[in-house]
Design a protein around this motif. Structure first.
Motif, PDB file in Angstrom:
ATOM      1  N   UNK B 213       0.858  -1.180   0.000  1.00  0.00           N
ATOM      2  CA  UNK B 213       0.000   0.000   0.000  1.00  0.00           C
ATOM      3  C   UNK B 213       0.891   1.225   0.000  1.00  0.00           C
ATOM      4  N   UNK B 214       0.831   1.973  -1.087  1.00  0.00           N
ATOM      5  CA  UNK B 214       1.678   3.150  -1.222  1.00  0.00           C
ATOM      6  C   UNK B 214       2.344   3.135  -2.576  1.00  0.00           C
ATOM      7  N   UNK B 234       1.254  -6.948  -5.782  1.00  0.00           N
ATOM      8  CA  UNK B 234       0.295  -5.947  -6.221  1.00  0.00           C
ATOM      9  C   UNK B 234       0.598  -4.649  -5.495  1.00  0.00           C
ATOM     10  N   UNK B 235       0.531  -3.541  -6.218  1.00  0.00           N
ATOM     11  CA  UNK B 235       0.708  -2.231  -5.598  1.00  0.00           C
ATOM     12  C   UNK B 235      -0.651  -1.546  -5.594  1.00  0.00           C
ATOM     13  N   UNK B 236      -1.089  -1.127  -4.416  1.00  0.00           N
ATOM     14  CA  UNK B 236      -2.344  -0.384  -4.329  1.00  0.00           C
ATOM     15  C   UNK B 236      -2.031   0.985  -3.750  1.00  0.00           C
ATOM     16  N   UNK B 270      -5.535 -15.562   3.659  1.00  0.00           N
ATOM     17  CA  UNK B 270      -4.477 -16.109   4.517  1.00  0.00           C
ATOM     18  C   UNK B 270      -3.112 -16.139   3.834  1.00  0.00           C
ATOM     19  N   UNK B 271      -3.112 -15.990   2.516  1.00  0.00           N
ATOM     20  CA  UNK B 271      -1.838 -16.042   1.799  1.00  0.00           C
ATOM     21  C   UNK B 271      -1.418 -14.642   1.330  1.00  0.00           C
ATOM     22  N   UNK B 272      -2.086 -13.607   1.848  1.00  0.00           N
ATOM     23  CA  UNK B 272      -1.763 -12.245   1.432  1.00  0.00           C
ATOM     24  C   UNK B 272      -0.919 -11.553   2.499  1.00  0.00           C
ATOM     25  N   UNK B 273       0.237 -11.103   2.121  1.00  0.00           N
ATOM     26  CA  UNK B 273       1.110 -10.320   2.993  1.00  0.00           C
ATOM     27  C   UNK B 273       0.946  -8.855   2.586  1.00  0.00           C
ATOM     28  N   UNK B 274       0.901  -7.974   3.572  1.00  0.00           N
ATOM     29  CA  UNK B 274       0.665  -6.563   3.248  1.00  0.00           C
ATOM     30  C   UNK B 274       1.736  -5.691   3.885  1.00  0.00           C
ATOM     31  N   UNK B 275       2.313  -4.802   3.106  1.00  0.00           N
ATOM     32  CA  UNK B 275       3.219  -3.792   3.660  1.00  0.00           C
ATOM     33  C   UNK B 275       2.551  -2.435   3.458  1.00  0.00           C
ATOM     34  N   UNK B 276       2.369  -1.731   4.569  1.00  0.00           N
ATOM     35  CA  UNK B 276       1.663  -0.450   4.554  1.00  0.00           C
ATOM     36  C   UNK B 276       2.701   0.665   4.606  1.00  0.00           C
ATOM     37  N   UNK B 277       2.789   1.462   3.556  1.00  0.00           N
ATOM     38  CA  UNK B 277       3.837   2.489   3.485  1.00  0.00           C
ATOM     39  C   UNK B 277       3.385   3.672   2.633  1.00  0.00           C
ATOM     40  N   UNK B 278       2.207   4.204   2.980  1.00  0.00           N
ATOM     41  CA  UNK B 278       1.741   5.384   2.230  1.00  0.00           C
ATOM     42  C   UNK B 278       2.461   6.642   2.706  1.00  0.00           C
ATOM     43  N   UNK B 279       3.133   6.572   3.846  1.00  0.00           N
ATOM     44  CA  UNK B 279       3.788   7.734   4.464  1.00  0.00           C
ATOM     45  C   UNK B 279       2.783   8.794   4.896  1.00  0.00           C
ATOM     46  N   UNK B 282      -2.912   9.181   8.358  1.00  0.00           N
ATOM     47  CA  UNK B 282      -4.343   8.901   8.309  1.00  0.00           C
ATOM     48  C   UNK B 282      -4.640   7.750   7.344  1.00  0.00           C
ATOM     49  N   UNK B 283      -4.004   7.788   6.176  1.00  0.00           N
ATOM     50  CA  UNK B 283      -4.191   6.704   5.203  1.00  0.00           C
ATOM     51  C   UNK B 283      -3.735   5.372   5.790  1.00  0.00           C
ATOM     52  N   UNK B 284      -2.563   5.371   6.394  1.00  0.00           N
ATOM     53  CA  UNK B 284      -2.040   4.138   6.990  1.00  0.00           C
ATOM     54  C   UNK B 284      -3.006   3.613   8.054  1.00  0.00           C
ATOM     55  N   UNK B 285      -3.519   4.528   8.875  1.00  0.00           N
ATOM     56  CA  UNK B 285      -4.386   4.099   9.974  1.00  0.00           C
ATOM     57  C   UNK B 285      -5.698   3.515   9.456  1.00  0.00           C
ATOM     58  N   UNK B 286      -6.291   4.195   8.489  1.00  0.00           N
ATOM     59  CA  UNK B 286      -7.547   3.689   7.921  1.00  0.00           C
ATOM     60  C   UNK B 286      -7.328   2.338   7.244  1.00  0.00           C
ATOM     61  N   UNK B 287      -6.194   2.217   6.560  1.00  0.00           N
ATOM     62  CA  UNK B 287      -5.894   0.957   5.870  1.00  0.00           C
ATOM     63  C   UNK B 287      -5.728  -0.182   6.881  1.00  0.00           C
ATOM     64  N   UNK B 288      -5.014   0.102   7.956  1.00  0.00           N
ATOM     65  CA  UNK B 288      -4.781  -0.944   8.958  1.00  0.00           C
ATOM     66  C   UNK B 288      -6.087  -1.353   9.633  1.00  0.00           C
ATOM     67  N   UNK B 289      -6.942  -0.393   9.867  1.00  0.00           N
ATOM     68  CA  UNK B 289      -8.260  -0.702  10.424  1.00  0.00           C
ATOM     69  C   UNK B 289      -8.983  -1.716   9.530  1.00  0.00           C
TER      70      UNK B 289
END
Lengths: 383, 383
Positions: B213-214, B234-236, B270-279, B282-289
């Motif tokens: 994410x980012x 995948x990049x979102x 269960x097979x999806x790994x996610x790295x959250x790095x929008x910097x 607020x975006x990171x927090x909403x995504x993690x929620x």
């Protein structure tokens, strides 16, 4: 290097190579260096970006948030020929939905035309040493000294050019020495009875060297990954390895020797990491016998543990004693335990181990190093 | 992929993609698979190489020691149209100074023309599942069954095509099931009252997916490294990220959505790994929620620990409870502790963590996992 954004993800070695080219030519460019950060920034003080007059950059100082603005400002620095410090406030609280630059922290950046006086840094980098450049940012009384620079070298102490500056006193030297020992860059304020002075101490350490023994197909992915991570990589093969030079485009040198001539062929020192992967038991064993007689901090040996134990048995048969201090430098099986057995995964695990050892880290999850996640008091009482 | 030897260091996904292309076209090729190893081999059973009629290969079965010979033999297999098993003895004792191939172990390789009957494997790989193909190597009585093949799928049990073979009995099924659960390939001998049968069980598991994410500059090195290590990436991004697709050539998809629509935009399993790095906090927090409401096993969050603790505080303010089972899936700061702060080093540490979690490993030196090096009894008594 990332194919689509070649400059941004340049390694520290790439950036220093770019600076070296400028210093040793008639060309001009601007060096932008992070000198201080507050809050959650992507990179630390000392991170550098070189901006050439055509506006292209090598290196990165943020996750892409500031690079365009810095390129713009660099043009002005080139025109005016004067260094300057710019403060960028990217604090998250200022983010506006849909407008926020999406980056964090307050970042101070020093922009300066790259001049001949940067030579001590590039020379030291090239010769394999470590050096701190010390730049006056603010001086309470003597404003003329702003942006004056001295150099601190662990072997020579303070560079002679710096003798002119009275600010390079004992207090300062201690602060600089400490940062250099920790291989860190940062802004420090030194205060004595008379006055206070604010300095940026930029510690530049030559990259470690990786020597890979072997020229099998499995060597190339390691050379590529280690170079990306700033290692200067040499490939040494036995029996005509120089013929395969084109297979290792990222290596600074590909050469050939015999296992027993290893120490004549190359200088193995405290900054040399070695991965032994000839896939030939006898060659590996002879090479390790040689390497253990050098001060190299790391000998990674490909293959299962039993293979090295067989070597130890052979050593014992030859009355070659292997001490515990020698065994401590042996990493076999080579690499971190990440699982996965493809060539890329094996290379990834080896380079991960090289980074951890070079940076003196215990391999673990960063999240584990910091212990369990704490809910803040306010959130617990809100629950 | 290594620029100078493109085929050899292909990822498992690259190899399976090559097989898929052959299965779904009129073209011919040979698949060489390691089915058994004895001693110290570079790769494990299940390692594959595709050889096309022009003699080029994708994938690797040794560190380059056998590939030329296998290409040669593959030509014959193509001509004859029949599978065969070849045993290569690379035991080190046979090495002759200066002549040894420099590789180790005894390796059994199955060579076979790639036929339509391989479809279940490529279909399963593509759809994200796991499957074992079971090939008869030797059958004491019914030699007609040699090289016959059945498939075992954890959801369906034994593939219908396999019902024809009486050898696919309960004993066999148990052995296959066990290997599939461990995600391993290997040769097994199943014996019952009547007879014994030797089978090669090849377990193929679809690669895990990484969603980043980012779309900052720091994303590209991660996409590149994760792809090399077989992740389907995948990049979102949020707000028009599709415009930057060309910056992520290795991603299977680049798309754009809003943080709160994340679960509609993509299936996180269960097979999806996610790295959250929008910097963007607020975006990171909403995504993690959103992500915490999915079964993803891994959420890596860029930034210091305090940043996530601030998010937890916000969650608490909104009466959003975050349980321990949710916190266990959070990795922040993201990555393994390898030190180094350059973009490549950060990416390396993140992908190392992804590999360790996916392969269920505790990050540590392989040499440490195996404990102290033992000198053999003979060497100790010789001392």
């Amino acid at each position: 290097m990332n194919s689509s954004e070649p400059g941004w993800s340049a390694s520290e070695t790439d950036v220093m190579d770019a600076i070296t080219k400028i210093v040793r030519s008639d060309r001009e460019a601007v060096l932008a260096t992070i000198i201080d950060v507050e809050g959650n920034a992507y990179r630390r003080p000392g991170a550098k970006m070189v901006v050439t007059p055509d506006g292209s950059g090598v290196g990165s100082i943020t996750a892409g948030c500031l690079e365009d603005e810095v390129v713009e400002l660099a043009r002005r620095v080139l025109e005016e020929g004067e260094p300057r410090v710019e403060t960028y406030d990217l604090m998250e609280d200022d983010d506006v939905w849909g407008l926020g630059v999406g980056c964090n922290g307050i970042i101070d950046v020093l922009l300066e035309p790259i001049e001949d006086d940067y030579s001590p840094v590039v020379d030291t980098f090239e010769s394999g040493g470590a050096i701190s450049s010390v730049t006056v940012l603010e001086d309470e009384h003597e404003t003329d000294y702003r942006f004056e620079r001295g150099y601190y070298d662990p072997s020579d102490g303070i560079d002679s050019a710096a003798d002119e500056f009275e600010w390079f006193g004992e207090e300062t030297e201690r602060a600089v020495e400490e940062l250099l020992e920790r291989e860190q860059s940062g802004t420090v304020t030194v205060t004595d009875a008379d006055r206070s002075i604010k300095l940026f101490v930029d510690t530049v350490t030559a990259p470690p060297e990786l020597v890979v023994l072997g020229t099998g197909h499995d060597v190339a992915p390691i050379v590529e990954l280690a170079s990306k991570n700033s290692f200067r990589v040499r490939v040494i093969g036995f029996r005509g390895a120089d013929a395969v030079e084109e297979r290792f485009p990222d290596a600074v040198e590909v050469s050939s020797t015999s296992p027993s001539s290893l120490r004549d062929a190359h200088e193995f020192d405290e900054r040399t990491y070695v991965v032994v992967m000839t896939h030939n038991f006898l060659d590996d064993r002879l090479a390790i016998d040689e390497l253990l007689r050098t001060p190299v901090p790391y000998i990674g040996l490909m293959g299962p543990r039993e293979r090295f134990e067989e070597m130890l048995e052979d050593f014992a048969d030859e009355d070659r004693t292997v001490g515990d201090d020698e065994l401590e430098r042996m990493y076999t099986p080579v690499g971190l335990d990440l699982g996965g057995g493809s060539p890329s995964q094996i290379a990834h695990s080896i380079v991960a181990e090289l980074l951890a050892v070079d940076n003196d880290r215990t391999p673990q999850h960063l999240s584990e190093r910091e212990g369990p996640i704490h809910r803040r008091v306010s959130s617990i009482t809100d629950d």
